[in-house]
Scaffold this active site. Structure first.
Site, PDB file in Angstrom:
ATOM      1  N   THR A  39       0.846  -1.194   0.000  1.00 17.27           N
ATOM      2  CA  THR A  39       0.000   0.000   0.000  1.00 17.27           C
ATOM      3  C   THR A  39       0.879   1.240   0.000  1.00 17.27           C
ATOM      4  OG1 THR A  39      -1.702   1.248   1.202  1.00 17.27           O
ATOM      5  CG2 THR A  39      -0.225  -0.114   2.534  1.00 17.27           C
ATOM      6  N   HIS A  72       1.823 -12.324  13.517  1.00 14.81           N
ATOM      7  CA  HIS A  72       2.763 -12.842  14.512  1.00 14.81           C
ATOM      8  C   HIS A  72       2.480 -14.298  14.882  1.00 14.81           C
ATOM      9  CE1 HIS A  72       6.117 -12.501  17.015  1.00 14.81           C
ATOM     10  NE2 HIS A  72       5.796 -11.447  17.755  1.00 14.81           N
TER      11      HIS A  72
END
Length: 578
Positions: free
Chosen positions: A491, A548
Site C-alpha cells: 500500500t 505474529h
C-alpha cells in the site's frame, strides 16, 4: 437483408454477457457504429455499436438476460421486416387492453408483476444480477428508492454486495416501484426478483422518500476533490444551500465529484469533451446520468458562443478562482465542499460495509504488529530523474517510484518465503508465485487489484501492470478475478504525503508493506576519502505489518532489511534503459 447484432467477446475468458440497457427501440433508425445497447460481463461494462445502418427491426434478448458470446441480440434491416410490424401490432394490442386490466385488477398491481402499470407499460421485474461466473448469490445492502417512487430507466435503485464485488442495480425500465420483495441485508440467489416496477404509487409514499435523497448523496461522496471548480459555487451561495431544506426537489444540484460516475457515462463525457466536475447530476444522490452529460455538452457550446460575443463577461470566473492561493483559502474551499456533511448522519454503502467487515475480520484472524525502517532512496530518485523521459517514450507508461519498491519486495519475498505464505488451519502454505496486491484509492472506496506473477516481471512490466490495473480499477472496469489471489500486498500511503502507516493485513496474506512519502533530510554518508560527511539525502520509511502467529519480528525485520538494502544499492539501471 437483416444484419444480426451479436453479443461481443469482451475478453479471453469471458463466455457470456448480460444485456443491461437497450438504447434503441424496435422501429428506431440507427447509424452504423452508433451505440444501440449496453452489455455487462464480470469483467467490463460497455456499449455495443450497430453493425450497419438501418432500422432496428427486432430485439431477441431483453434487458437483464444473460446469454453466451455470439448470441444474436437483435436485427437491423430496412424496416420492412414482418417482425417489426408484428411487434408494433402487439404493442398496440397491449395498449388497447391495458386500461381495462388496470380497472379490473388494480388492487393486485403491487403484488403481481404480470399486471399492467398505470403508465401503460407492463410491470417489470428487478432481479439480482449475476456479478461473476462463480457468484451464485448476493445481498441487498441499500435500497436507494422506496415503494411509490418514480424512477427513470438506468437510474440506480439499490445497492447489492457479493463476496467479490459491490455495485448498484439500475432500473430496467422507467415507472413506479410498486413492490419491494427483498429487504436490506437479505441474501438471495442470482435471478431472484428483488422488486417490481409498474403500477401506480399510493401518493403519500411517493413524496416521503425524497427526504432520503440527500442522505444517499452523502453515501456516495467521492474522495477526490476538484477544488478548481468550487469557486463557481461560492459565487452563488443561495443555490448551494437549497438542496437541504427542499427535500422533495425533483433533482439534485450536486457536482459530479460528490457522486460515483459509471464508466459508460465517464466515457461519454470524455468523448464530448465535458468536464464532469462542472456537471450537475439529476440522478439519485446527485448521480450524473447520460442525459446530464449530453445537456452539459450542449450548454458548453452555447456558453462558448456567448463568451465569444461578450468578452467583457469572461474575467468574472477567473477572478473568483484563486489559482494556487494560500493554504487558508484552500482549506476554506475544502470546508465548503464538505459542509453538507457537518451535523448529519449517513448510512454506509455496500462497499464501505464490506471494507469494515473485512478489516475487523483481519484483526480478529491474525495477531498483527508493525515494524518500520528508514531507507535512503537517493539513488532511486536520481535513476528515475535520469530515465523517466526515455522510459515513457519507449514503454508507453510513466516511470513512478512504486515499481522500484515492488521489484525489491518481490526479490525479497523469494528469499524470505515465510512472508509470502498463508495459514490454512494448522498448516503454513508457502506459495511458489509472487502475486502482489496493490491498494488503489477510488471514488467508491479502497480496492486491491493483483499483479499476477509479479516476481517474474521487470521494472517496465511492473509499471505497465500498475498503470493498467489502477486505471481500470478507478474506471470500474476491473474484474472480480483480478482482485483475488494475492500472496502479498503493498500500500502506497506516501502518495498523499504520509510518512508511514501501520496497515492492516489483507487476508489471507500474512504481511503487507507500506511505502511512505519520499522526503529530503540531512544524512551521514562517506565521501571519496572515506570520511563521514553530512549531505542532503532523499529518504522514506518502509513499514511491514505481519501476522505474529507464524512470522516473528526477526523474520519481518530481515525481510525489510533486504528490501532496504536493495533500494539503497539502486542497481536498476539496466532495467530502465540506463
Amino acid at each position: 437483408m437483416s444484419e444480426p447484432i451479436k453479443m461481443p467477446a469482451l475478453g479471453e475468458s469471458v463466455t457470456e454477457g448480460t444485456v443491461t440497457t437497450w438504447l434503441k427501440e424496435v422501429g428506431d433508425t440507427v447509424e452504423a457504429d452508433e451505440p444501440i445497447l449496453e452489455v455487462s460481463t464480470d469483467k467490463v461494462d460497455t456499449e455495443v455499436p450497430a453493425p450497419a445502418a438501418g432500422v432496428l427491426e427486432k430485439i431477441e434478448v431483453g434487458e437483464d438476460e444473460t446469454v453466451e458470446v455470439g448470441t444474436v441480440l437483435g436485427y437491423i434491416g430496412d424496416g420492412s421486416s414482418s417482425n417489426s410490424s408484428s411487434d408494433d401490432s402487439s404493442k398496440e394490442e397491449e395498449k388497447t387492453e391495458e386500461p381495462e386490466e388496470k380497472n379490473e385488477e388494480q388492487p393486485k398491481e403491487s403484488a403481481e408483476p404480470s399486471q399492467s402499470s398505470g403508465d401503460s407499460s407492463d410491470a417489470v421485474e428487478v432481479k439480482m444480477p449475476a456479478l461473476g461466473e462463480s457468484v451464485t448469490e448476493g445481498t441487498v445492502t441499500t435500497w436507494l428508492k422506496e415503494v411509490g417512487d418514480a424512477v427513470e430507466e438506468d437510474e440506480p435503485i439499490l445497492e447489492v454486495s457479493t463476496d467479490k464485488v459491490d455495485t448498484e442495480v439500475p432500473a430496467p425500465a422507467a415507472g413506479v416501484i410498486t413492490k419491494i420483495i427483498v429487504n436490506e441485508d437479505e441474501t438471495v440467489e442470482v435471478g431472484t426478483v428483488l422488486a417490481i416496477i409498474g403500477g401506480e404509487s399510493d401518493g403519500s409514499a411517493a413524496e416521503e422518500p425524497k427526504k432520503e435523497e440527500p442522505q444517499a448523496e452523502e453515501t456516495m461522496q467521492a474522495e477526490e476533490p476538484e477544488a478548481k471548480e468550487e469557486p463557481k459555487e461560492e459565487a452563488k451561495p443561495a443555490p448551494a444551500a437549497a438542496p437541504a431544506p427542499q427535500a422533495s426537489a425533483p433533482s439534485e444540484t450536486v457536482s459530479s465529484d460528490s457522486a460515483y460516475v459509471t464508466p459508460i457515462v465517464r466515457k461519454l463525457a470524455k468523448d464530448l469533451g465535458v468536464d464532469l466536475g462542472s456537471v450537475k447530476g439529476s440522478g439519485v444522490g446527485g448521480r450524473v446520468r447520460r442525459q446530464d452529460v449530453e445537456a452539459a455538452a450542449e450548454a458548453a457550446k452555447a456558453a462558448a458562443s456567448a463568451v465569444a460575443s461578450t468578452p467583457a463577461a469572461a474575467p468574472a470566473p477567473v477572478a473568483a478562482a484563486p489559482a494556487g492561493g494560500s493554504v487558508k483559502a484552500q482549506m476554506a474551499e475544502k470546508a465548503v465542499q464538505a459542509s453538507s456533511k457537518r451535523g448529519t448522519r449517513q448510512k454506509m454503502n455496500g462497499l464501505r460495509k464490506t471494507i469494515a467487515k473485512r478489516m475487523v475480520e483481519s484483526l480478529q484472524t491474525s495477531a498483527q504488529l508493525t515494524t518500520v525502517m528508514e531507507v535512503d532512496v537517493t539513488r532511486i530518485v536520481a535513476l528515475r530523474a535520469q530515465a523517466k523521459n526515455a522510459f515513457v517514450a519507449r514503454e508507453g507508461v510513466k516511470l513512478t517510484y512504486l515499481p522500484f519498491f515492488i521489484k525489491a519486495a518481490t526479490e525479497a519475498l523469494k528469499a524470505h518465503p515465510i512472508i509470502n505464505s498463508s495459514v490454512e488451519g494448522s498448516e503454513i502454505v508457502y506459495h511458489n508465485v509472487e502475486h502482489v496486491g496493490i491498494a488503489v484509492d477510488t471514488e467508491k472506496g479502497l480496492f486491491v487489484p493483483v499483479i499476477k506473477n509479479a516476481g517474474d516481471l521487470n521494472i517496465a512490466g511492473i509499471s505497465k501492470a500498475v498503470g493498467d490495473l489502477a486505471a481500470r480499477t478507478r474506471d470500474g472496469k476491473i474484474g472480480a478475478d483480478e482482485m483475488a489471489g494475492s500472496t502479498f500486498t503493498i500500500t502506497n500511503t506516501g502518495s498523499i504525503g504520509a510518512i508511514f502507516d501501520t496497515p492492516i493485513i489483507n487476508q489471507p496474506n500474512v504481511a503487507i508493506m507500506g511505502t511512505g512519502a519520499i522526503f529530503k533530510a540531512p544524512g551521514v554518508v562517506k565521501d571519496q576519502d572515506g570520511n563521514e560527511v553530512i549531505s542532503i539525502r532523499s529518504k522514506c520509511y518502509l513499514s511491514i505489518s505481519y501476522d505474529h502467529r507464524i512470522v516473528d519480528g526477526a523474520d519481518a525485520s530481515r525481510f525489510l532489511r533486504d528490501v532496504k538494502a536493495r533500494l539503497e544499492e539502486g542497481d536498476f539501471g539496466a532495467e530502465i534503459g540506463l
